[in-house]
Design a protein around this motif. Structure first.
Motif, PDB file in Angstrom:
ATOM      1  N   LYS A 103       0.826  -1.210   0.000  1.00  0.00           N
ATOM      2  CA  LYS A 103       0.000   0.000   0.000  1.00  0.00           C
ATOM      3  C   LYS A 103       0.865   1.266   0.000  1.00  0.00           C
ATOM      4  CE  LYS A 103      -3.736   2.146   2.615  1.00  0.00           C
ATOM      5  NZ  LYS A 103      -4.571   2.061   3.815  1.00  0.00           N
ATOM      6  N   ALA A 104       1.958   1.257   0.774  1.00  0.00           N
ATOM      7  CA  ALA A 104       2.824   2.434   0.881  1.00  0.00           C
ATOM      8  C   ALA A 104       3.652   2.648  -0.380  1.00  0.00           C
ATOM      9  CB  ALA A 104       3.755   2.300   2.087  1.00  0.00           C
ATOM     10  N   GLY A 105       3.998   1.550  -1.052  1.00  0.00           N
ATOM     11  CA  GLY A 105       4.866   1.645  -2.227  1.00  0.00           C
ATOM     12  C   GLY A 105       6.311   1.812  -1.807  1.00  0.00           C
ATOM     13  N   ALA A 106       7.216   1.425  -2.692  1.00  0.00           N
ATOM     14  CA  ALA A 106       8.644   1.465  -2.356  1.00  0.00           C
ATOM     15  C   ALA A 106       9.399   2.468  -3.217  1.00  0.00           C
ATOM     16  CB  ALA A 106       9.240   0.073  -2.496  1.00  0.00           C
ATOM     17  N   ASP A 107       8.707   3.446  -3.777  1.00  0.00           N
ATOM     18  CA  ASP A 107       9.398   4.480  -4.549  1.00  0.00           C
ATOM     19  C   ASP A 107      10.352   5.239  -3.635  1.00  0.00           C
ATOM     20  OD1 ASP A 107       7.917   3.766  -6.746  1.00  0.00           O
ATOM     21  OD2 ASP A 107       6.490   5.425  -6.589  1.00  0.00           O
ATOM     22  N   GLY A 108      11.542   5.521  -4.142  1.00  0.00           N
ATOM     23  CA  GLY A 108      12.510   6.296  -3.361  1.00  0.00           C
ATOM     24  C   GLY A 108      13.226   5.500  -2.293  1.00  0.00           C
ATOM     25  N   VAL A 109      13.100   4.161  -2.321  1.00  0.00           N
ATOM     26  CA  VAL A 109      13.740   3.290  -1.334  1.00  0.00           C
ATOM     27  C   VAL A 109      14.637   2.323  -2.101  1.00  0.00           C
ATOM     28  CG1 VAL A 109      13.340   1.581   0.486  1.00  0.00           C
ATOM     29  CG2 VAL A 109      11.768   3.497   0.223  1.00  0.00           C
ATOM     30  N   THR A 110      15.959   2.504  -1.975  1.00  0.00           N
ATOM     31  CA  THR A 110      16.924   1.716  -2.745  1.00  0.00           C
ATOM     32  C   THR A 110      17.843   0.940  -1.819  1.00  0.00           C
ATOM     33  OG1 THR A 110      16.912   3.434  -4.446  1.00  0.00           O
ATOM     34  CG2 THR A 110      18.732   1.850  -4.506  1.00  0.00           C
ATOM     35  N   ARG A 111      17.866  -0.361  -2.002  1.00  0.00           N
ATOM     36  CA  ARG A 111      18.740  -1.213  -1.182  1.00  0.00           C
ATOM     37  C   ARG A 111      20.204  -0.949  -1.537  1.00  0.00           C
ATOM     38  NH1 ARG A 111      17.758  -7.464   0.397  1.00  0.00           N
ATOM     39  NH2 ARG A 111      19.889  -7.976   0.989  1.00  0.00           N
ATOM     40  N   ARG A 112      21.037  -0.818  -0.491  1.00  0.00           N
ATOM     41  CA  ARG A 112      22.473  -0.576  -0.662  1.00  0.00           C
ATOM     42  C   ARG A 112      23.241  -1.819  -0.259  1.00  0.00           C
ATOM     43  NH1 ARG A 112      24.577   4.732  -0.513  1.00  0.00           N
ATOM     44  NH2 ARG A 112      26.526   3.542  -0.725  1.00  0.00           N
ATOM     45  N   ASP A 113      23.430  -2.736  -1.198  1.00  0.00           N
ATOM     46  CA  ASP A 113      24.133  -3.967  -0.901  1.00  0.00           C
ATOM     47  C   ASP A 113      25.618  -3.763  -0.634  1.00  0.00           C
ATOM     48  OD1 ASP A 113      21.923  -5.691  -0.949  1.00  0.00           O
ATOM     49  OD2 ASP A 113      21.993  -5.822  -3.132  1.00  0.00           O
ATOM     50  N   ASP A 114      26.120  -2.566  -0.943  1.00  0.00           N
ATOM     51  CA  ASP A 114      27.528  -2.258  -0.670  1.00  0.00           C
ATOM     52  C   ASP A 114      27.762  -1.863   0.792  1.00  0.00           C
ATOM     53  OD1 ASP A 114      25.966   0.068  -1.362  1.00  0.00           O
ATOM     54  OD2 ASP A 114      27.820   1.238  -1.408  1.00  0.00           O
ATOM     55  N   LEU A 115      26.675  -1.712   1.557  1.00  0.00           N
ATOM     56  CA  LEU A 115      26.760  -1.347   2.971  1.00  0.00           C
ATOM     57  C   LEU A 115      26.102  -2.446   3.801  1.00  0.00           C
ATOM     58  CD1 LEU A 115      25.625   2.391   2.739  1.00  0.00           C
ATOM     59  CD2 LEU A 115      27.976   1.519   2.828  1.00  0.00           C
ATOM     60  N   GLU A 116      26.847  -3.008   4.742  1.00  0.00           N
ATOM     61  CA  GLU A 116      26.286  -4.066   5.571  1.00  0.00           C
ATOM     62  C   GLU A 116      26.586  -3.797   7.036  1.00  0.00           C
ATOM     63  OE1 GLU A 116      26.638  -8.886   6.175  1.00  0.00           O
ATOM     64  OE2 GLU A 116      27.226  -8.010   4.255  1.00  0.00           O
ATOM     65  N   LEU A 117      25.533  -3.676   7.820  1.00  0.00           N
ATOM     66  CA  LEU A 117      25.669  -3.459   9.258  1.00  0.00           C
ATOM     67  C   LEU A 117      25.940  -4.782   9.956  1.00  0.00           C
ATOM     68  CD1 LEU A 117      22.638  -1.044   9.668  1.00  0.00           C
ATOM     69  CD2 LEU A 117      25.055  -0.415   9.833  1.00  0.00           C
ATOM     70  N   GLY A 118      26.857  -4.768  10.897  1.00  0.00           N
ATOM     71  CA  GLY A 118      27.159  -5.968  11.661  1.00  0.00           C
ATOM     72  C   GLY A 118      26.676  -5.865  13.085  1.00  0.00           C
TER      73      GLY A 118
END
Length: 189
Positions: A172-187
């Motif tokens: 319902k909210a949509g995911a426009d403007g939300v991009t996954r950053r696979d180059d950044l990983e939190l530990g």
């Protein structure tokens, strides 16, 4: 051989008879000032170092367009942290605010002003509160893809208290403007 409890150690629970239930907590993290990724990692570390909080999962990092922010606001990095805890919701919000303060979060009268770190308490089990200092579940999280998408990555079948599956809320909210950053990983440990 059974171990006998040390009679010199006082356990507050045995004095009051209170049980401290373990609750699932969802934290939303965001940063759009300074070293954004380092700020998020610092928040994860601070949450993991909190007594009686056990971090069980950290989402992928997302870069997101600012929502309801001033026109000159820069993109955010966002993530979600899942934890189990025996702490009260009030103790958790106090801890979240202390973590923000440790990262020089400046409070402003400007709605959704840029910030070095935002640590939002999204849910604490099925706890509900409508007090100004503690609103649970978070009153806008169910409309925010920058919370719902990382949460869905960790718990695809999760339910938002009183509103249903987060997958439905995300659709319902949509995911426009939300991009996954696979180059950044939190530990976390």
């Amino acid at each position: 051989m059974t171990e006998t409890p040390n009679p010199n150690i006082i356990d507050a629970d045995t004095l009051t008879g209170e049980m401290r239930p373990i609750r699932r907590v969802v934290f939303g993290l965001g940063s759009n000032l300074g070293e954004r990724f380092a700020n998020l990692q610092g928040a994860v570390d601070a949450l993991a170092d909190t007594p009686n909080v056990w971090v069980t999962g950290v989402s992928p990092v997302y870069e997101t367009d600012p929502v309801d922010c001033p026109d000159d606001a820069q993109p955010f990095l966002n993530a979600v942290v899942l934890a189990d805890t025996t702490l009260s919701a009030h103790r958790l919000i106090d801890r979240a605010l202390a973590i923000e303060d440790a990262f020089d979060r400046m409070r402003s009268k400007v709605k959704n002003a840029p910030r070095t770190l935002d640590v939002d308490l999204i849910t604490v089990g099925d706890r509900r509160s409508d007090k100004p200092e503690l609103r649970l579940p978070h009153p806008r999280a169910h409309e925010r893809a920058f919370v719902l998408q990382p949460w869905a990555d960790l718990e695809p079948d999760a339910e938002f208290p009183g509103l249903g599956p987060i997958a439905d809320l995300l659709a319902k909210a949509g995911a426009d403007g939300v991009t996954r950053r696979d180059d950044l990983e939190l530990g976390f440990e």
